[in-house]
Design an enzyme around this catalytic site. Structure first.
Site, PDB file in Angstrom:
ATOM      1  N   THR A 297       0.821  -1.214   0.000  1.00 10.73           N
ATOM      2  CA  THR A 297       0.000   0.000   0.000  1.00 10.73           C
ATOM      3  C   THR A 297       0.858   1.269   0.000  1.00 10.73           C
ATOM      4  O   THR A 297       0.498   2.258  -0.628  1.00 10.73           O
ATOM      5  CB  THR A 297      -0.914   0.023   1.239  1.00 10.73           C
ATOM      6  OG1 THR A 297      -0.137  -0.398   2.365  1.00 10.73           O
ATOM      7  CG2 THR A 297      -2.084  -0.911   1.070  1.00 10.73           C
ATOM      8  N   PHE A 425      -6.736   4.947   6.106  1.00 10.60           N
ATOM      9  CA  PHE A 425      -6.167   3.940   6.994  1.00 10.60           C
ATOM     10  C   PHE A 425      -7.234   3.192   7.792  1.00 10.60           C
ATOM     11  O   PHE A 425      -6.942   2.581   8.813  1.00 10.60           O
ATOM     12  CB  PHE A 425      -5.143   4.584   7.931  1.00 10.60           C
ATOM     13  CG  PHE A 425      -3.932   5.115   7.198  1.00 10.60           C
ATOM     14  CD1 PHE A 425      -2.919   4.254   6.801  1.00 10.60           C
ATOM     15  CD2 PHE A 425      -3.826   6.457   6.870  1.00 10.60           C
ATOM     16  CE1 PHE A 425      -1.802   4.731   6.111  1.00 10.60           C
ATOM     17  CE2 PHE A 425      -2.720   6.948   6.183  1.00 10.60           C
ATOM     18  CZ  PHE A 425      -1.705   6.077   5.797  1.00 10.60           C
ATOM     19  N   CYS A 432      -5.274   0.974  10.715  1.00 15.24           N
ATOM     20  CA  CYS A 432      -3.899   0.613  10.374  1.00 15.24           C
ATOM     21  C   CYS A 432      -2.929   0.873  11.526  1.00 15.24           C
ATOM     22  O   CYS A 432      -2.835   1.992  12.017  1.00 15.24           O
ATOM     23  CB  CYS A 432      -3.464   1.417   9.161  1.00 15.24           C
ATOM     24  SG  CYS A 432      -1.812   0.992   8.594  1.00 15.24           S
TER      25      CYS A 432
HETATM   26 MN1  MNH Z   1      -2.093  -0.762   6.978  1.00 14.67          MN
HETATM   27  C1  MNH Z   1      -4.731  -2.187   8.618  1.00 14.67           C
HETATM   28  C2  MNH Z   1      -4.272   0.957   4.954  1.00 14.67           C
HETATM   29  C3  MNH Z   1       0.547   0.892   5.562  1.00 14.67           C
HETATM   30  C4  MNH Z   1       0.106  -2.758   8.702  1.00 14.67           C
HETATM   31  N1  MNH Z   1      -4.111  -0.657   6.809  1.00 14.67           N
HETATM   32  C5  MNH Z   1      -5.043  -1.295   7.605  1.00 14.67           C
HETATM   33  C6  MNH Z   1      -6.366  -0.895   7.213  1.00 14.67           C
HETATM   34  C7  MNH Z   1      -6.233  -0.030   6.171  1.00 14.67           C
HETATM   35  C8  MNH Z   1      -4.828   0.132   5.928  1.00 14.67           C
HETATM   36  C9  MNH Z   1      -7.362   0.657   5.398  1.00 14.67           C
HETATM   37  C10 MNH Z   1      -7.669  -1.366   7.834  1.00 14.67           C
HETATM   38  C11 MNH Z   1      -8.226  -2.576   7.097  1.00 14.67           C
HETATM   39  C12 MNH Z   1      -9.573  -3.041   7.580  1.00 14.67           C
HETATM   40  O1  MNH Z   1     -10.290  -2.324   8.275  1.00 14.67           O
HETATM   41  O2  MNH Z   1      -9.930  -4.176   7.227  1.00 14.67           O
HETATM   42  N2  MNH Z   1      -1.893   0.639   5.478  1.00 14.67           N
HETATM   43  C13 MNH Z   1      -2.920   1.212   4.788  1.00 14.67           C
HETATM   44  C14 MNH Z   1      -2.368   2.173   3.846  1.00 14.67           C
HETATM   45  C15 MNH Z   1      -1.000   2.158   4.031  1.00 14.67           C
HETATM   46  C16 MNH Z   1      -0.709   1.184   5.076  1.00 14.67           C
HETATM   47  C17 MNH Z   1      -3.190   2.997   2.869  1.00 14.67           C
HETATM   48  C18 MNH Z   1       0.087   2.951   3.366  1.00 14.67           C
HETATM   49  C19 MNH Z   1      -0.091   4.078   2.716  1.00 14.67           C
HETATM   50  N3  MNH Z   1      -0.031  -0.911   7.087  1.00 14.67           N
HETATM   51  C20 MNH Z   1       0.867  -0.086   6.495  1.00 14.67           C
HETATM   52  C21 MNH Z   1       2.192  -0.388   6.964  1.00 14.67           C
HETATM   53  C22 MNH Z   1       2.065  -1.429   7.847  1.00 14.67           C
HETATM   54  C23 MNH Z   1       0.663  -1.757   7.923  1.00 14.67           C
HETATM   55  C24 MNH Z   1       3.453   0.348   6.538  1.00 14.67           C
HETATM   56  C25 MNH Z   1       3.129  -2.138   8.660  1.00 14.67           C
HETATM   57  C26 MNH Z   1       4.361  -1.742   8.793  1.00 14.67           C
HETATM   58  N4  MNH Z   1      -2.279  -2.232   8.367  1.00 14.67           N
HETATM   59  C27 MNH Z   1      -1.237  -2.946   8.936  1.00 14.67           C
HETATM   60  C28 MNH Z   1      -1.775  -3.909   9.875  1.00 14.67           C
HETATM   61  C29 MNH Z   1      -3.172  -3.742   9.873  1.00 14.67           C
HETATM   62  C30 MNH Z   1      -3.459  -2.672   8.915  1.00 14.67           C
HETATM   63  C31 MNH Z   1      -0.957  -4.895  10.693  1.00 14.67           C
HETATM   64  C32 MNH Z   1      -4.207  -4.508  10.711  1.00 14.67           C
HETATM   65  C33 MNH Z   1      -4.346  -3.808  12.042  1.00 14.67           C
HETATM   66  C34 MNH Z   1      -5.328  -4.506  12.965  1.00 14.67           C
HETATM   67  O3  MNH Z   1      -6.373  -4.979  12.498  1.00 14.67           O
HETATM   68  O4  MNH Z   1      -5.053  -4.539  14.150  1.00 14.67           O
END
Ligand code: MNH
Length: 511
Positions: A297, A425, A432
């Protein structure tokens, strides 16, 4: 969250997440759907199974803030109007729903943070154990590693520029973000910049993501038939991902510990209250989760931002003068100097508004309730929030919502907007965990690239967005032009001598 069980009662016997909307929405008939439904198959006319998100955006424009789509016997409710999206953000009545593409990832990510059901004890445990890995102190430790990986990107781009070649933006952003999460998370080096093709780990990962998306386009009972070859390859991909991770974990255990990275925390940290630790199987799920969620992402977000910068020289010039003013000629901007790039951050926010690279998230009712005072939902009923359309709701973003305009994110404009209108996010307890990580990495890298290169688009390029659960600008290539650089800033990652006063070597004025 541990004591709230959001398990659903409807649709028992089916894997959760594969249920359609029929059981949970007593007044489903009032929710509009596309015309010309085909018996059994559903709303497939004019739909392209490679671009479900952009198809949904088209339907959204025609059908309004709540609509439904039916494909292969499954019916999904989408919401995107700002008022409804705000209501479904209410954590007391709604929670994350693990369904669709996310449920399809369970075979590879299991009860890892992203794919865990709300009621699984491993969610709270891993959340508590890993949250400090995204706190300020941890982020400061990642910063020099991020800078170092960025230096490998600019080395590569320098070579391409000198050879007169256009750069492959999505490919190189994926190399960058994969190396960053591998390094900061696990002390690992995939050597992405030293290879022409993507690392086999990335190929396997993209394979499992695409397969998870394709599973949605086939009736579940028929999947083994239609996707037999694909499912065999998927099993091989998963085996390869597991093997790669197990090797890393074994190497770490042998070496007796790294430098306090994510993997160290996963292996050693006990829960602050219960003393519990993550099981070896759960660690495997977490490592894969972070390698996947931690780079795909962010890579898309950087790619879209670079696309818009190349198309908006005015915004690029403003951003450059900010970088020059705030960073001066220091080759290695410090941790604190990244968040000071306020305008660069706005460019990132505006890119994530138009193309939130994780383009939807699902929410389910924790009890019988009425969504936005209009649509009754039974406990367990769920809907997808279609973020790219929420981010285009004209009532929030105006009639020019399609236009790229970073000033939508200046402090005053942000204060003037209702809450829950910008959700790249996700929302609530399951939002996130890597948000700060992603924003720090992306702002740092955009700053470094803006300072170093002029970005010229291919005149013939028209933005095409490709979908593989995440969004990415397809085939985006940019031509680089060398900017006159202060000598000291010639390579990112070289330790600075004495910290220099912020001054602007090129442009006299700030933004
Ligand atoms: Mn990320 C959850 C978007 C970068 C680790 N992330 C989510 C969700 C979104 C999201 C939307 C919620 C999904 C849901 O509700 O089902 N994340 C992004 C975007 C970027 C991003 C748009 C970058 C730009 N994410 C990252 C990075 C990491 C990461 C960098 C780790 C280093 N994300 C996660 C994790 C979750 C999450 C782990 C789940 C968290 C949870 O449910 O507790």
């Amino acid at each position: 969250m541990a004591e709230t069980d959001t398990r659903t009662t409807a649709g028992q016997g089916l894997p959760r997440g594969f249920r359609g909307a029929e059981q949970g929405w007593p007044e489903l008939h009032r929710i509009p759907h596309p015309p010309h439904r085909v018996p059994l198959l559903g709303d497939i006319l004019g739909a392209d199974r490679r671009t479900p998100v952009q198809d949904s955006m088209r339907y959204a424009r025609r059908l309004g803030p709540v609509f439904r789509r039916k494909a292969f016997g499954k019916e999904f409710v989408f919401v995107w109007g700002a008022r409804i999206a705000a209501d479904i953000s209410d954590e007391s009545r709604f929670a994350k729903h693990v369904g669709l593409g996310i449920a399809n990832l369970r075979p590879v990510a299991g009860d890892g943070l992203f794919t865990a059901y709300n009621h699984e004890p491993n969610w709270q445990l891993a959340h508590d154990v890993l949250a400090p890995a995204f706190g300020r102190e941890a982020m400061e430790a990642y910063h020099p590693m991020m800078l170092d990986v960025a230096g490998r990107l600019t080395d590569h781009w320098d070579r391409e520029m000198t050879a007169g070649r256009a750069v492959d933006v999505p490919g190189d952003m994926t190399r960058l973000t994969l190396e960053t999460i591998a390094r900061t998370g696990f002390g690992h080096d995939f050597g992405s910049f030293e290879r022409d093709r993507l690392h086999p780990f990335v190929t396997a990962m993209v394979g499992t993501l695409s397969y998870a998306q394709r599973l949605n386009t086939v009736p579940a009972p028929l999947a083994p038939l239609f996707l037999r070859r694909a499912s065999r390859r998927n099993a091989a991909d998963i085996a390869f991902l597991n093997r790669t991770v197990d090797d890393q974990v074994r190497a770490r255990r042998r070496s007796g510990g790294g430098d306090g990275d994510l993997l160290d925390r996963m292996l050693d940290t006990a829960h602050p209250e219960t003393g519990e630790r993550l099981s070896p199987e759960n660690v495997r799920h977490q490592v894969i989760t972070f390698l996947v969620a931690g780079h795909e992402t962010t890579s898309g977000a950087l790619s879209f931002a670079l696309h818009y910068l190349s198309r908006h020289p005015d915004a690029a010039a403003r951003a450059r003068s900010e970088v020059d003013r705030v960073w001066g000629d220091t080759p290695a901007p410090g941790y604190d100097q990244v968040a000071k790039l306020r305008y660069v951050r706005r460019i990132l926010d505006e890119s994530l508004r138009l193309w939130p690279t994780a383009p939807a998230y699902a929410r389910e009712a924790r009890q019988d309730t009425v969504l936005a005072g209009e649509h009754p939902m039974r406990r367990g009923a769920w809907a997808l929030v279609l973020t790219p359309m929420l981010h285009r709701d004209p009532e929030v973003w105006g009639a020019d919502a399609e236009e790229f305009d970073p000033d939508r994110f200046d402090a005053k404009a942000v204060r003037g907007r209702a809450p829950h209108t910008f959700k790249p996010f996700g929302t609530g307890a399951r939002a996130c965990i890597g948000r700060q990580f992603a924003l720090h990495e992306a702002t740092l890298v955009l700053g470094l690239l803006l300072r170093r290169y002029g970005l010229r688009p291919d005149p013939g390029y028209r933005l095409r967005v490709t979908e593989r659960l995440t969004l990415m600008p397809e085939g985006l290539r940019l031509h680089l032009e060398r900017r006159a650089l202060p000598v000291a800033a010639a390579r990112a990652g070289v330790p600075a001598g004495a910290a220099s006063e912020p001054r602007c070597p090129v442009h006299g004025t700030g933004d």
